[in-house]
Design an enzyme around this catalytic site. Structure first.
Site, PDB file in Angstrom:
ATOM      1  N   ASN A   8     -55.776 -46.544 101.536  1.00  0.00           N
ATOM      2  CA  ASN A   8     -55.702 -45.190 102.088  1.00  0.00           C
ATOM      3  C   ASN A   8     -55.047 -44.270 101.058  1.00  0.00           C
ATOM      4  OD1 ASN A   8     -54.583 -42.847 103.474  1.00  0.00           O
ATOM      5  ND2 ASN A   8     -55.150 -43.875 105.376  1.00  0.00           N
ATOM      6  N   ASP A  10     -54.523 -40.917 101.481  1.00  0.00           N
ATOM      7  CA  ASP A  10     -54.064 -39.656 102.082  1.00  0.00           C
ATOM      8  C   ASP A  10     -52.912 -39.032 101.313  1.00  0.00           C
ATOM      9  OD1 ASP A  10     -55.905 -40.006 104.101  1.00  0.00           O
ATOM     10  OD2 ASP A  10     -54.439 -40.564 105.631  1.00  0.00           O
ATOM     11  N   HIS A  11     -51.963 -39.872 100.877  1.00  0.00           N
ATOM     12  CA  HIS A  11     -50.743 -39.313 100.303  1.00  0.00           C
ATOM     13  C   HIS A  11     -50.886 -38.884  98.847  1.00  0.00           C
ATOM     14  CE1 HIS A  11     -48.701 -39.682 104.006  1.00  0.00           C
ATOM     15  NE2 HIS A  11     -48.941 -40.977 104.078  1.00  0.00           N
ATOM     16  N   ARG A  19     -47.773 -28.598  96.418  1.00  0.00           N
ATOM     17  CA  ARG A  19     -47.767 -27.441  95.517  1.00  0.00           C
ATOM     18  C   ARG A  19     -49.035 -26.606  95.629  1.00  0.00           C
ATOM     19  NH1 ARG A  19     -44.175 -27.651  91.008  1.00  0.00           N
ATOM     20  NH2 ARG A  19     -45.272 -25.770  90.331  1.00  0.00           N
ATOM     21  N   HIS A  44     -57.956 -40.146 106.093  1.00  0.00           N
ATOM     22  CA  HIS A  44     -57.782 -39.675 107.470  1.00  0.00           C
ATOM     23  C   HIS A  44     -57.924 -38.160 107.480  1.00  0.00           C
ATOM     24  CE1 HIS A  44     -55.201 -39.951 111.398  1.00  0.00           C
ATOM     25  NE2 HIS A  44     -56.238 -39.141 111.533  1.00  0.00           N
ATOM     26  N   ARG A  46     -57.477 -35.120 109.451  1.00  0.00           N
ATOM     27  CA  ARG A  46     -56.793 -34.630 110.645  1.00  0.00           C
ATOM     28  C   ARG A  46     -57.245 -33.215 110.974  1.00  0.00           C
ATOM     29  NH1 ARG A  46     -52.212 -36.910 112.683  1.00  0.00           N
ATOM     30  NH2 ARG A  46     -51.591 -38.920 111.784  1.00  0.00           N
ATOM     31  N   ARG A  50     -53.707 -31.642 106.960  1.00  0.00           N
ATOM     32  CA  ARG A  50     -52.396 -31.614 106.283  1.00  0.00           C
ATOM     33  C   ARG A  50     -52.420 -32.284 104.911  1.00  0.00           C
ATOM     34  NH1 ARG A  50     -49.011 -35.824 110.028  1.00  0.00           N
ATOM     35  NH2 ARG A  50     -49.785 -34.411 111.635  1.00  0.00           N
ATOM     36  N   HIS A  51     -53.368 -33.188 104.715  1.00  0.00           N
ATOM     37  CA  HIS A  51     -53.499 -33.821 103.386  1.00  0.00           C
ATOM     38  C   HIS A  51     -54.977 -33.827 102.974  1.00  0.00           C
ATOM     39  CE1 HIS A  51     -53.967 -37.090 106.257  1.00  0.00           C
ATOM     40  NE2 HIS A  51     -52.669 -37.234 106.432  1.00  0.00           N
ATOM     41  N   GLU A  71     -61.165 -42.089 108.769  1.00  0.00           N
ATOM     42  CA  GLU A  71     -60.421 -42.097 110.015  1.00  0.00           C
ATOM     43  C   GLU A  71     -60.404 -40.684 110.589  1.00  0.00           C
ATOM     44  OE1 GLU A  71     -57.137 -45.590 108.961  1.00  0.00           O
ATOM     45  OE2 GLU A  71     -56.525 -43.480 109.016  1.00  0.00           O
ATOM     46  N   THR A 101     -47.236 -39.617 111.829  1.00  0.00           N
ATOM     47  CA  THR A 101     -48.314 -40.564 111.542  1.00  0.00           C
ATOM     48  C   THR A 101     -48.831 -41.083 112.867  1.00  0.00           C
ATOM     49  OG1 THR A 101     -48.913 -42.565 110.289  1.00  0.00           O
ATOM     50  CG2 THR A 101     -46.751 -42.549 111.355  1.00  0.00           C
ATOM     51  N   THR A 102     -49.937 -41.780 112.842  1.00  0.00           N
ATOM     52  CA  THR A 102     -50.499 -42.339 114.067  1.00  0.00           C
ATOM     53  C   THR A 102     -49.483 -43.270 114.714  1.00  0.00           C
ATOM     54  OG1 THR A 102     -52.698 -42.230 113.064  1.00  0.00           O
ATOM     55  CG2 THR A 102     -52.455 -43.589 115.035  1.00  0.00           C
ATOM     56  N   GLU A 153     -59.673 -52.171 114.570  1.00  0.00           N
ATOM     57  CA  GLU A 153     -58.530 -52.232 113.671  1.00  0.00           C
ATOM     58  C   GLU A 153     -57.292 -52.392 114.531  1.00  0.00           C
ATOM     59  OE1 GLU A 153     -56.041 -49.781 110.259  1.00  0.00           O
ATOM     60  OE2 GLU A 153     -58.158 -49.301 110.601  1.00  0.00           O
ATOM     61  N   HIS A 193     -51.357 -50.314 109.551  1.00  0.00           N
ATOM     62  CA  HIS A 193     -50.247 -49.447 109.958  1.00  0.00           C
ATOM     63  C   HIS A 193     -48.917 -50.130 109.646  1.00  0.00           C
ATOM     64  CE1 HIS A 193     -48.895 -45.729 111.941  1.00  0.00           C
ATOM     65  NE2 HIS A 193     -47.793 -46.425 112.102  1.00  0.00           N
ATOM     66  N   GLY A 194     -48.264 -49.607 108.611  1.00  0.00           N
ATOM     67  CA  GLY A 194     -46.946 -50.107 108.240  1.00  0.00           C
ATOM     68  C   GLY A 194     -46.935 -51.378 107.415  1.00  0.00           C
ATOM     69  N   GLY A 215     -52.005 -47.961 102.973  1.00  0.00           N
ATOM     70  CA  GLY A 215     -51.899 -46.742 102.185  1.00  0.00           C
ATOM     71  C   GLY A 215     -50.512 -46.435 101.675  1.00  0.00           C
ATOM     72  N   PHE A 216     -49.602 -46.117 102.581  1.00  0.00           N
ATOM     73  CA  PHE A 216     -48.298 -45.587 102.195  1.00  0.00           C
ATOM     74  C   PHE A 216     -47.551 -46.499 101.237  1.00  0.00           C
ATOM     75  CE2 PHE A 216     -43.744 -44.697 103.023  1.00  0.00           C
ATOM     76  CZ  PHE A 216     -43.725 -43.374 102.602  1.00  0.00           C
TER      77      PHE A 216
END
Length: 238
Positions: A8, A10-11, A19, A44, A46, A50-51, A71, A101-102, A153, A193-194, A215-216
């Site tokens: 993922n 996203d970040h 910026r 993802h 949204r 936001r990202h 997603e 987050t979800t 998932e 997730h996590g 992802g994160f």
């Protein structure tokens, strides 16, 4: 068997948006991830963008056909975007106002089930595989199968946040039993997730598990190790 890895990104877009700059570009990040171990790319989209934004989804699907796993929630607007850009697969997730987050799996109320059935049918008509993000509970697995999903998932939030070995073992058992049931019902099983470099192995060892979506932890590791190394290390664990 080596499990598939969905990375993922996203970040990467979160950093860009901090910026409002044109970089780092998610397309560049996707290329690096796919060349260093990722089997596909997760993004993802949204409602608040936001990202990842819709332009990112368009470019990613065009640049990497067959490699984008989108997603999104089940709103008509996001369904329209998924149908327009035709990712390889779509994971339908819940989305609550103000969430960081979800927070968990889909809540299968009668109203939600009706909307999901409509969206799943529309996606299937475009030859898009459909995944549902669900809690590791038998009732939710059965509902996902009844609605016509191709994939579930399993949400690993509770497992990843467990604070005792006893709780972790119980939550792993729930994930294992849910995987067994899903396979019996003809569903492919993913987890996410996590998950990170320390807790992913126990989930990856569950028989029948096909893919980890992460992802994160990969993006944060990349700050210190570089993105190629971060992706390659996670793929090596699987």
């Amino acid at each position: 068997m080596t499990l598939k890895l969905g990375v993922n990104i996203d970040h990467i877009a979160t950093l860009r948006q901090a910026r409002r700059a044109p970089y780092p570009d998610p397309v560049d990040a996707a290329a690096v991830c796919l060349s260093t171990g990722a089997d596909y790319i997760v993004v993802h989209l949204r409602k608040d963008e936001r990202h990842i934004n819709e332009k990112d989804v368009a470019r990613l699907c065009k640049t990497f056909p067959g490699k984008i796993h989108l997603e999104c929630s089940y709103t008509p607007e996001l369904e329209k975007a998924a149908l327009k850009y035709k990712p390889f697969s779509v994971c339908i997730v819940p989305e609550e106002p103000g969430e960081v987050t979800t927070t968990g799996g889909l809540k299968f109320t009668p109203k939600v089930q009706k909307r999901l059935m409509e969206m799943i049918d529309a996606l299937h008509k475009k030859k898009i595989l459909v995944s549902l993000f669900v809690s590791p509970a038998a009732a939710d697995i059965r509902t996902a199968a009844k609605l016509g999903a191709d994939i579930v998932e399993l949400c690993t939030r509770d497992y990843s946040e467990a604070t005792t070995a006893k709780a972790s073992r119980k939550l792993l058992q729930d994930l294992a039993l849910s995987t067994l049931l899903a396979k019996e019902l003809g569903l492919e099983v993913h987890a996410g997730h996590g998950l990170d470099y320390h807790n992913v192995l126990a989930v990856a060892d569950i028989g029948g598990m096909a893919c980890m979506n992460i992802g994160f932890s990969i993006i944060t590791r990349s700050v210190f190790a570089g993105l190629p190394a971060a992706v390659s290390e996670m793929k090596g664990l699987l």
